[in-house]
Write a protein that holds these residues in place. Structure first.
Motif, mmCIF file in Angstrom:
data_model
loop_
_atom_site.group_PDB
_atom_site.id
_atom_site.type_symbol
_atom_site.label_atom_id
_atom_site.label_comp_id
_atom_site.label_asym_id
_atom_site.label_seq_id
_atom_site.Cartn_x
_atom_site.Cartn_y
_atom_site.Cartn_z
ATOM 1 N N PHE A 41 -5.907 6.232 -6.779
ATOM 2 C CA PHE A 41 -6.558 6.368 -5.481
ATOM 3 C C PHE A 41 -6.236 7.728 -4.869
ATOM 4 N N LYS A 42 -4.957 8.108 -4.894
ATOM 5 C CA LYS A 42 -4.532 9.354 -4.268
ATOM 6 C C LYS A 42 -5.161 10.573 -4.946
ATOM 7 N N THR A 43 -5.313 10.528 -6.261
ATOM 8 C CA THR A 43 -5.962 11.648 -6.946
ATOM 9 C C THR A 43 -7.463 11.654 -6.684
ATOM 10 N N ALA A 44 -8.073 10.485 -6.514
ATOM 11 C CA ALA A 44 -9.499 10.437 -6.172
ATOM 12 C C ALA A 44 -9.739 11.109 -4.824
ATOM 13 N N VAL A 45 -8.879 10.837 -3.848
ATOM 14 C CA VAL A 45 -9.026 11.479 -2.541
ATOM 15 C C VAL A 45 -8.861 12.991 -2.685
ATOM 16 N N PHE A 46 -7.894 13.432 -3.467
ATOM 17 C CA PHE A 46 -7.713 14.871 -3.706
ATOM 18 C C PHE A 46 -8.997 15.482 -4.273
ATOM 19 N N GLY A 47 -9.674 14.769 -5.148
ATOM 20 C CA GLY A 47 -10.914 15.245 -5.731
ATOM 21 C C GLY A 47 -12.144 14.986 -4.879
ATOM 22 N N ASN A 48 -11.928 14.542 -3.626
ATOM 23 C CA ASN A 48 -13.024 14.239 -2.693
ATOM 24 C C ASN A 48 -13.973 13.188 -3.257
ATOM 25 N N GLU A 111 -5.310 -10.633 11.112
ATOM 26 C CA GLU A 111 -4.184 -9.697 11.173
ATOM 27 C C GLU A 111 -4.574 -8.332 10.613
ATOM 28 N N SER A 112 -3.826 -7.288 11.043
ATOM 29 C CA SER A 112 -4.137 -5.934 10.598
ATOM 30 C C SER A 112 -2.876 -5.087 10.508
ATOM 31 N N ALA A 113 -3.004 -3.947 9.842
ATOM 32 C CA ALA A 113 -1.915 -2.973 9.733
ATOM 33 C C ALA A 113 -2.511 -1.639 9.316
ATOM 34 N N THR A 114 -1.823 -0.564 9.697
ATOM 35 C CA THR A 114 -2.226 0.772 9.270
ATOM 36 C C THR A 114 -1.066 1.420 8.530
ATOM 37 N N ILE A 115 -1.362 1.984 7.381
ATOM 38 C CA ILE A 115 -0.378 2.664 6.541
ATOM 39 C C ILE A 115 -0.816 4.113 6.399
ATOM 40 N N MET A 116 0.129 5.041 6.464
ATOM 41 C CA MET A 116 -0.169 6.463 6.310
ATOM 42 C C MET A 116 0.379 6.964 4.983
ATOM 43 N N THR A 117 -0.386 7.852 4.359
ATOM 44 C CA THR A 117 0.049 8.480 3.113
ATOM 45 C C THR A 117 -0.670 9.811 2.985
ATOM 46 N N ASN A 118 -0.550 10.443 1.841
ATOM 47 C CA ASN A 118 -1.315 11.659 1.575
ATOM 48 C C ASN A 118 -1.788 11.641 0.125
ATOM 49 N N ASP A 119 -2.576 12.653 -0.230
ATOM 50 C CA ASP A 119 -3.136 12.683 -1.571
ATOM 51 C C ASP A 119 -2.133 13.232 -2.579
#
Length: 133
Positions: A41-48, A111-119
């Protein structure tokens, strides 16, 4: 937390993953963390690449209550997956801004939650492989 994420080594995207419609808060956190920790997932975001299949695959590794055929995924305001299938074309999603939002609706509860990360970028891999400890 936002500043730490923005200062991450080599990151080009700050990703906010919001999980809604979870049966429990633990399910929402578990799903968000699973997606946030998923290298594909993180590499897909990096590749837009708004690859919602990688999001569903990451969710599928959890024990959270959800039906993959009743789950929606929205990226930067564009619903790319509805009820576990394709919705809008990938070309409709602009992932070039630094901030990327991912919204996952599990439709299993309130229920809900937000998680932060980066690519996961070339620069991150290089920086973290260029030295030994």
């Amino acid at each position: 937390a936002t500043q730490l994420m923005g200062d991450a080594e080599g990151a080009s995207h700050d990703i906010l993953i919001t999980v809604t419609g979870a049966e429990t808060e633990d399910d929402a956190v578990t799903v968000g963390r699973s997606v946030a920790r998923n290298s594909l997932f993180k590499t897909a975001v990096f590749g837009n690449d708004p690859n919602w299949g990688r999001v569903l695959a990451a969710i599928g590794t959890t024990d959270a209550q959800f039906d993959p055929y009743d789950t929606d995924v929205t990226m930067n305001g564009v619903r790319v997956c509805t009820k576990g299938g394709p919705d809008r074309p990938r070309e409709d999603v602009d992932l070039t801004p630094r901030t990327t939002t991912v919204e996952i609706d599990l439709r299993s509860g309130s229920e809900s939650a937000t998680i932060m990360t980066n690519d996961l970028t070339h620069a991150y891999v290089h920086e973290n492989s260029a030295y030994s400890s």
